[in-house]
Design an enzyme around this catalytic site. Sequence first.
Site, PDB file in Angstrom:
ATOM      1  N   HIS A   1       0.723  -1.179   0.017  1.00 29.01           N
ATOM      2  CA  HIS A   1      -0.075   0.036  -0.056  1.00 29.01           C
ATOM      3  C   HIS A   1       1.021   1.116   0.053  1.00 29.01           C
ATOM      4  CE1 HIS A   1      -4.340   1.604   1.369  1.00 29.01           C
ATOM      5  NE2 HIS A   1      -3.549   2.613   0.699  1.00 29.01           N
TER       6      HIS A   1
ATOM      7  N   HIS B   1       1.851   4.804  -1.592  1.00 25.48           N
ATOM      8  CA  HIS B   1       1.609   6.376  -2.486  1.00 25.48           C
ATOM      9  C   HIS B   1       2.818   6.646  -3.150  1.00 25.48           C
ATOM     10  CE1 HIS B   1      -2.710   6.622  -1.214  1.00 25.48           C
ATOM     11  NE2 HIS B   1      -2.509   6.041  -0.316  1.00 25.48           N
TER      12      HIS B   1
ATOM     13  N   HIS C   1     -10.878   2.960  -5.916  1.00 25.30           N
ATOM     14  CA  HIS C   1     -10.979   3.876  -4.661  1.00 25.30           C
ATOM     15  C   HIS C   1     -12.142   4.688  -4.754  1.00 25.30           C
ATOM     16  CE1 HIS C   1      -9.536   6.922  -1.918  1.00 25.30           C
ATOM     17  NE2 HIS C   1      -8.520   6.051  -1.439  1.00 25.30           N
TER      18      HIS C   1
ATOM     19  N   HIS D   1      -7.480  13.505   1.912  1.00 29.88           N
ATOM     20  CA  HIS D   1      -8.825  13.105   0.905  1.00 29.88           C
ATOM     21  C   HIS D   1      -9.322  14.660   0.435  1.00 29.88           C
ATOM     22  CE1 HIS D   1      -8.515   8.817   1.049  1.00 29.88           C
ATOM     23  NE2 HIS D   1      -8.425   9.133   2.264  1.00 29.88           N
TER      24      HIS D   1
END
EC number: 3.5.1.5
Length: 571
Positions: free
Chosen positions: A139, A141, A224, A325
């Site tokens: 995971h 990014h 996502h 987010h």
Amino acid sequence: MTRISRSAYAEIYGPTVVGGVGDRVRLADTLLLAEVEKDHTIFGEEVKFGGGKVIRDGMGQSQRLATDCVDTVITNALIIDAVTGIVKADIGIKDGLISGIGKAGNPDTQPGVTIIIGASTEVVAGEGLIVTAGAIDTHIHFICPQQIEEALATGTTTMIGGGTGPATGSLATTSTSGPWHMAAMLQALDTFPVNVGLFGKGSSSSHGALLEQVRAGAMGLKIHEDWASTPASIDTCLNVAEETDIQVAIHSDTLNESGFVEDTFAAFKGRTIHSFHTEGAGGGHAPDIIRAAGMPNVLPASTNPTMPFTRNTIDEHLDMVMVCHHLDPSIAEDLAFAESRIRRETIAAEDILHDLGAFSIMSSDSQAMGRVGEIVLRTWQTAHKMKLQRGPLQGDSERSDNERIKRYIAKYTINPAVAHGIAHLVGSVEVGKLADLVLWKPAFFGVKVNMVLKSGMAVSASIGDMGASISTPQPVQIRPMWGSHGKALRTSVAFVSQVSLSNPAVSELGLNKRLEAVRGCRGVTKHDMVRNNWLPAISVDPQTYQVYADGQLLRCEALAELPMAQRYFLF
């Protein structure tokens, strides 16, 4: 017969087994004790390098040619591995692969030799050290390249995820969107000494838009909610995955906009999927995405900021959600979105579900609600917390914690490898796999590496002042080594889809890394998760958020103090 005390032997050659009783080693400053299960070396025939020691010509070193000898031997190491177990052995490395786990030496002068040392053999002294497989972080990014140095310094040798840098989409989602970005990122990652794999954007109901990313080199697809995690996109993405034998990772619909958790499960249609941050604080159907950990086709993972549950866990998460987010705290709806993901009850239950083997994988969520350098550390902090709060696991005792240790190390080694179709090359200390190995001093286990080998070549190590007369004077820092430079980068692998290997555009990228296709992704189930395959019936009370597994309430307290923490990071 010459005799030596057990303590003196351990000081010279490392821990062993005598009379069926293994020596024990504490992992860092935790409560966890590893007991040696087997010693492959032979008393009186141990090999050790140095002045007046055994590995000399005609003694422990043979006159054999390079074809018969290993390139590197790690002597007298304590292996901790979910598959191989907790064993003392010499480890042979040949052509970048683990070629032997057993007894090293000179077969012309010593009995029982399975790993031949010759003039072409380098030695890494493993006495008193722990050897593990390199961690696999699924995971990532890919926001800034400096993450890779941080990851290596904490034992991660394989990084799987997506992104294109600090673009807004990559700050929130682990996907490398489209063929152009896929090519550019594969080329950018080619200069780093880690194995890599990229997810394409899986949030699309267009079959062609997904397939072109897989053909461009994506090893998997990531769904996502910020791009849309709808039943239609889930179904389409899994259809493409079934056709191309890749894995799908999902961050499901926190707001339940396009359906509830049952609708997402229905869209799976029994097909295999890797569920990210399955507890839910990192994202997913509120409040009950944690139910996915009880499904046979779901491979459930955690990300490390919720692990383990401490007194600071809840407070730090709200800001993380807002930033990652792209939410605005002045907008009530954005604030409500963030708050809906943070539930004390499900976070507490996550620790217990890991301890019981219902959660199978640990990962970081690097710089996007997770810390790339803490996947290993937080795994062992959680194991410590669970021993403190729940006592020994079945098969363990107050004397040792081998079953718990093997369960937890599987979460960041063999299980992510199995989930993503790369276990034929990485994920465990087994013969035939890449020699991606991490050496630890027991006192620093899981915190600061002693040395990281990539295909048998040092890429990172704790080394002192480079201007000093020897290698140990302060400041001792974890620094890049020769394996991270020049064409030695060929010791690393870029994992891609099988269909991309026949795409001329991929072969024309001119990568130094070896391209390896993932395989067997679609046949994997929860039953294949090593030591972490429990399938309880999980339910969540919609009013209180309390979590039940097979009818039992899962509750534990937040810890105020952890091991492997401040005493290791004064500087």
